[in-house]
Design a protein around this motif. Structure first.
Motif, short mmCIF file in Angstrom:
data_model
loop_
_atom_site.label_atom_id
_atom_site.label_comp_id
_atom_site.label_asym_id
_atom_site.label_seq_id
_atom_site.Cartn_x
_atom_site.Cartn_y
_atom_site.Cartn_z
N SER A 39 -10.72 -39.12 42.10
CA SER A 39 -10.45 -37.92 41.50
C SER A 39 -9.60 -38.24 40.13
CB SER A 39 -9.88 -36.97 42.34
OG SER A 39 -9.53 -35.85 41.65
N PHE A 40 -9.76 -37.65 38.87
CA PHE A 40 -9.11 -37.90 37.78
C PHE A 40 -8.32 -36.54 37.34
CE2 PHE A 40 -12.56 -41.04 37.83
CZ PHE A 40 -11.93 -42.14 37.48
N SER A 41 -7.27 -36.71 36.82
CA SER A 41 -6.29 -35.61 36.19
C SER A 41 -6.28 -35.45 34.87
CB SER A 41 -4.76 -36.03 36.87
OG SER A 41 -4.45 -37.01 36.24
N GLU A 42 -6.45 -36.50 34.27
CA GLU A 42 -6.32 -36.39 32.80
C GLU A 42 -7.13 -37.35 32.06
OE1 GLU A 42 -2.52 -37.14 30.67
OE2 GLU A 42 -1.79 -37.10 32.51
N LEU A 43 -7.20 -37.08 30.65
CA LEU A 43 -7.92 -38.21 29.77
C LEU A 43 -6.92 -38.23 28.64
CD1 LEU A 43 -10.60 -39.76 28.89
CD2 LEU A 43 -10.94 -37.62 27.46
N ARG A 44 -6.58 -39.59 28.40
CA ARG A 44 -5.66 -40.02 27.35
C ARG A 44 -6.34 -40.87 26.40
NH1 ARG A 44 -0.24 -42.24 29.58
NH2 ARG A 44 -1.54 -44.27 29.85
N ALA A 45 -6.30 -40.68 25.04
CA ALA A 45 -6.75 -41.35 23.92
C ALA A 45 -5.92 -42.63 23.62
CB ALA A 45 -6.91 -40.60 22.54
N LEU A 46 -6.31 -43.77 23.76
CA LEU A 46 -5.66 -44.99 23.37
C LEU A 46 -5.81 -45.62 21.93
CD1 LEU A 46 -6.18 -47.27 26.64
CD2 LEU A 46 -4.10 -45.60 26.06
N THR A 47 -6.95 -45.20 21.13
CA THR A 47 -7.16 -45.78 19.94
C THR A 47 -7.45 -44.28 19.26
OG1 THR A 47 -9.31 -46.42 20.22
CG2 THR A 47 -7.62 -48.02 20.35
N ALA A 48 -6.94 -44.37 17.98
CA ALA A 48 -7.29 -43.07 17.06
C ALA A 48 -7.49 -43.60 15.49
CB ALA A 48 -6.41 -42.18 17.18
N THR A 49 -8.83 -44.27 15.35
CA THR A 49 -9.01 -44.58 13.96
C THR A 49 -10.28 -44.26 13.45
OG1 THR A 49 -10.09 -46.77 14.52
CG2 THR A 49 -7.66 -46.73 14.32
N ASP A 50 -10.80 -44.33 12.34
CA ASP A 50 -12.06 -44.18 11.69
C ASP A 50 -13.13 -45.06 12.16
OD1 ASP A 50 -11.20 -41.51 10.80
OD2 ASP A 50 -10.52 -42.44 8.86
N ASN A 51 -12.54 -46.26 12.83
CA ASN A 51 -13.58 -47.36 12.87
C ASN A 51 -14.29 -47.03 14.61
OD1 ASN A 51 -12.76 -48.78 10.96
ND2 ASN A 51 -10.85 -48.90 11.90
N LYS A 52 -15.11 -47.94 14.95
CA LYS A 52 -15.80 -48.00 16.07
C LYS A 52 -15.23 -48.95 17.04
CE LYS A 52 -20.32 -48.01 15.89
NZ LYS A 52 -21.71 -48.29 15.67
N GLU A 53 -14.55 -48.66 18.32
CA GLU A 53 -13.89 -49.50 19.13
C GLU A 53 -14.97 -49.52 20.37
OE1 GLU A 53 -10.30 -48.55 16.58
OE2 GLU A 53 -11.49 -47.18 18.03
N SER A 54 -14.83 -50.64 20.95
CA SER A 54 -15.83 -50.94 22.06
C SER A 54 -15.48 -51.92 22.92
CB SER A 54 -17.18 -51.23 21.57
OG SER A 54 -17.50 -52.32 20.99
N ALA A 55 -16.02 -52.13 24.18
CA ALA A 55 -15.73 -53.15 25.30
C ALA A 55 -14.24 -53.40 25.60
CB ALA A 55 -16.36 -54.49 24.42
N GLY A 56 -13.61 -52.26 25.81
CA GLY A 56 -12.42 -52.44 26.25
C GLY A 56 -12.08 -52.94 27.76
N ILE A 57 -10.95 -53.76 27.57
CA ILE A 57 -10.49 -54.24 29.07
C ILE A 57 -9.08 -54.18 29.04
CG2 ILE A 57 -12.72 -55.83 29.13
CD1 ILE A 57 -11.07 -58.11 28.34
N TYR A 58 -8.61 -54.62 30.21
CA TYR A 58 -7.08 -54.75 30.39
C TYR A 58 -6.75 -56.22 30.59
CZ TYR A 58 -6.58 -49.87 31.93
OH TYR A 58 -6.68 -48.12 31.81
N SER A 59 -5.61 -56.44 30.23
CA SER A 59 -5.25 -57.78 30.24
C SER A 59 -4.69 -58.05 32.04
CB SER A 59 -3.73 -58.23 29.49
OG SER A 59 -2.92 -57.27 30.00
N PRO A 60 -4.64 -59.27 32.45
CA PRO A 60 -4.52 -59.22 34.02
C PRO A 60 -3.20 -58.79 34.36
CG PRO A 60 -5.26 -61.32 33.25
CD PRO A 60 -5.15 -60.55 31.88
#
Length: 727
Positions: free
Chosen positions: A193-214
């Motif tokens: 169950s999710f409470s909110e959506l938060r943007a992490l990047t905000a550019t005019d480019n295309k971001e993809s394949a996001g992962i977290y560091s360990p």
């Protein structure tokens, strides 16, 4: 084959691939367990090597070394060093025999019972907790001592007789309560169950394949600049919001992965082969020192190169090896790359069917592999890192997910549950194949859900794609003019095709919120189809009379009439891409996926059969007016059909592109090369002609008539990394 039985103090559960003793379950390879079961069925008898190989490896050619490895694994699991041979005895040049007494589960129930639970990891704990001992206690091989009293024994104590009478009743009550509990908890699986959506990047480019560091401190992602046609790997500190460019202008492909200590990043680089032989693109496994790259952008180091096979989806394992999917010929297999030895070995593959996707759990040291089998169904498999199969269950898709839809699940913080997205919908997938929908606080497509190490939030990629339908005149006078936009919105419009003998143009559009077929006469537009949520359309074409359209929606062919009536064609396989429809002959050219393998075929819409046209991988194909088949293969070479065999069109060498497609009119091909040059080629006269330049925003050609060319133009494309926070 029996599912459960006892060998001495060992409880064998074939359905779970387990051998359990003293509350300690061991996972055993299915083939090894099949060897043990066959020996158990012939207990005390010498079973020859050939008989075992024939029984266990049916229709598969293997050596006796394979059988010997299975025997060695069984002896290790049974605590038999092979010298004393208390359990499995070797008979020189003859075979093997099982020397222990066997009690089949239907004949001798254990003093504690087995609770059927389809979840394999929970099964491990269940077996350990409930299988405390076998019904044969103090067992020595060939010298069995039973703990049941003799029928002639005398019991001087009436109270003990009462206990014996009441004990089975108590056990039955407890068993029913336990089964009821597990049944209830199976129905009440915890969900997300999710409470909110938060943007992490905000550019005019295309971001993809996001992962977290360990350590969860950074996110790492690809960022593609459309203005400069440059792709790089970036990192962002979640707390400080500071961004770091890690690489120097890479042509990268797919996902990436951190080593267990967080020091090194692995990813795939896809480039043109300098000397292409079997494929035009070459794949390299690269590594990057993450901490050095945070300080300044680095040039990655090559670890492995594949010039004749495709690799994707690297996952760094706890033992410092890297798992990958490798495609050789038509099938994918899961392989292990040893960083220290620079060697690879196969972890898992299917001889019939194919691997779709996999994920790796650092916490549980397990693989979750999704596959499609020969029967056309999709399965979720849980594997140990050495490839031993722990469980395999058919995925039970709910009505909201189309039968041929691929799913790519990743591990989640919920016990024995994975998570995946179909676009606007998020689902959990249990290890036993159960799918449940998750409520989401957004109404736009998102993909590739990846959980934070603490399990309290999740990375997703969301965005939009804006494309328009345009035409370009074939008149020499207008060749230098820019294409004219004929359909425009702030979402995707594509795949425009002209109505035969009419003025209508059919196209695909997302303007109503879902991928649908629309019609326009140049002045007014209307929605024609009514496909469900998360529909994807892979090709449309008109009938010869212009009164209906054939649409590939959700990998199924559907005939859509001008009055919006839908008539699906049922095939027992997935239709990947529709190329062309010959409505008079009731046939269609398409890419299909059969038993997990993509084939180029001609489909018969009357009897739902197909005919494979070539064994070459094909990007695009059409038939000319006189029936000549022309197709573009994976090496971007053009082929034409002939009376005896297909031949390469030499005049079109270096003119093909796997991006821009080609169209045909009056036995003349029109195509675009990688330099965005429009050309034509007459099949009848074998004449090649350069026509002009097309804009850099071209997505692909879609159709042609006597005077103009139809195309899709890219207006803007944006993807960004966002985070969903759990309640």
């Amino acid at each position: 084959m029996a599912e459960q039985y006892w060998i001495g103090d060992f409880f064998i559960d074939v359905s779970r691939n387990q051998i359990t003793k003293s509350m300690q379950p061991q996972v055993i390879a299915p083939k090894a367990l099949a060897v043990l079961t066959y020996l158990a069925e012939n207990q005390g008898q010498v079973v020859s090597h050939d008989a075992l190989l024939s029984a266990v490896w049916q229709d598969t050619i293997v050596s006796t070394n394979t059988l010997q490895r299975s025997i060695a694994q069984l002896r290790k699991a049974l605590g038999d060093d092979g010298k004393g041979q208390a359990y499995i005895k070797t008979h020189a040049k003859q075979g093997y025999s099982l020397e222990c007494e066997v009690k089949w589960h239907k004949d001798a129930q254990p003093t504690t019972w087995q609770v059927s639970n389809p979840s394999p990891i929970q099964d491990n704990h269940t077996d350990a907790a409930l299988v405390s001992k076998s019904p044969i206690t103090d067992v020595k091989c060939m010298h069995t001592v039973h703990d049941e009293p003799s029928e002639h024994s005398h019991d001087p104590h009436p109270l003990s007789r009462l206990k014996r009478i009441s004990l089975p009743l108590m056990l039955c009550i407890i068993m029913l309560m336990t089964i009821g509990y597990f049944s209830y908890t199976a129905q009440q699986r915890p969900t997300l169950s999710f409470s909110e959506l938060r943007a992490l990047t905000a550019t005019d480019n295309k971001e993809s394949a996001g992962i977290y560091s360990p350590d969860g401190q950074y996110i790492v992602f690809h960022r593609y600049s459309q203005a400069y046609c440059v792709n790089n790997i970036w990192a962002k500190n979640i707390e400080t919001q500071q961004e770091f460019r890690l690489t120097k202008n890479l042509d990268t492909f797919g996902s990436h992965s951190f080593s267990h200590d967080g020091k090194t990043l692995a990813f795939i680089q896809k480039i043109d082969c300098s000397k292409p032989i079997t494929q035009k693109k070459c794949y390299k496994l690269m590594s990057l020192d993450f901490h050095e790259a945070i300080k300044s952008a680095q040039s990655p180091r090559q670890m492995m190169e594949c010039n004749n096979s495709e690799i994707r989806t690297p996952r760094w394992l706890n033992n410092n090896a890297i798992a990958l999917l490798q495609k050789t010929s038509d099938r994918w297999k899961l392989i292990n790359y040893s960083v220290s030895d620079n060697t690879t070995e196969v972890i898992y593959e299917l001889t019939s069917g194919n691997i779709i996707y996999y994920d790796y759990s650092v916490a549980d040291n397990l693989f979750a592999v999704t596959t499609v089998h020969e029967d056309g169904h999709y399965y979720i498999k849980i594997l140990a890192t050495d490839g031993h199969l722990i469980s395999s269950h058919r995925i039970k898709k709910p009505p909201g997910i189309k039968s041929f839809r691929f799913i790519t699940p990743n591990f989640s913080p919920l016990k024995e549950q994975l998570v995946f997205s179909t676009g606007k919908q998020l689902f959990t997938l249990s290890y036993d194949g159960e799918v449940r929908q998750v409520s989401l606080p957004l109404d736009e497509p998102m993909g590739t859900p990846i959980f934070h190490p603490n399990g309290e939030r999740m990375l997703v990629i969301k965005g939009y794609y804006d494309s328009d339908i345009a035409t370009k005149s074939l008149s020499p006078i207008a060749q230098e003019n820019d294409p004219s936009i004929i359909e425009r919105s702030n979402v995707g419009e594509a795949n425009a095709v002209q109505q035969p003998h009419g003025e209508l143009i059919a196209y695909r559009s997302e303007r109503s919120g879902e991928d649908q077929i629309w019609l326009t006469d140049g002045n007014h537009s209307r929605q024609l189809s009514q496909f469900p949520m998360d529909t994807y359309i892979y090709g449309i074409d008109w009938s010869a009379d212009g009164q209906s359209l054939l649409v590939n929606a959700n990998n199924t062919l559907v005939k859509v009439e001008l009055n919006s009536e839908h008539h699906p064609y049922v095939f027992p396989f997935q239709v990947r891409q529709l190329f062309q429809w010959d409505s008079d002959a009731h046939k269609a050219l398409a890419l299909v996926r059969v038993k997990g393998i993509i084939e180029f075929a001609e489909l018969n819409l009357t009897d739902s059969t197909m005919r494979i046209l070539t064994d070459k991988p094909v990007y695009w194909a059409v038939k000319s007016d006189n029936g000549t088949l022309v197709y573009l293969d994976h090496m971007e070479r053009f082929w034409r059909s002939g009376p005896i065999e297909d031949t390469i069109i030499d005049a079109l060498n270096n003119q093909g592109s796997d991006t821009y497609r080609f169209v045909i009119q009056n036995n003349t091909l029109y195509g675009v090369n990688d330099d965005l040059q429009l050309w034509s080629y007459s099949l009848a006269e074998n004449q090649f002609k350069h026509i002009g330049e097309l804009p850099k925003t071209l997505d692909y050609l879609t159709d042609i008539n006597q005077t103009q060319l139809f195309m899709t133009l890219r207006i803007s494309a944006k993807k960004e990394v966002a985070e969903l926070l759990l309640k």
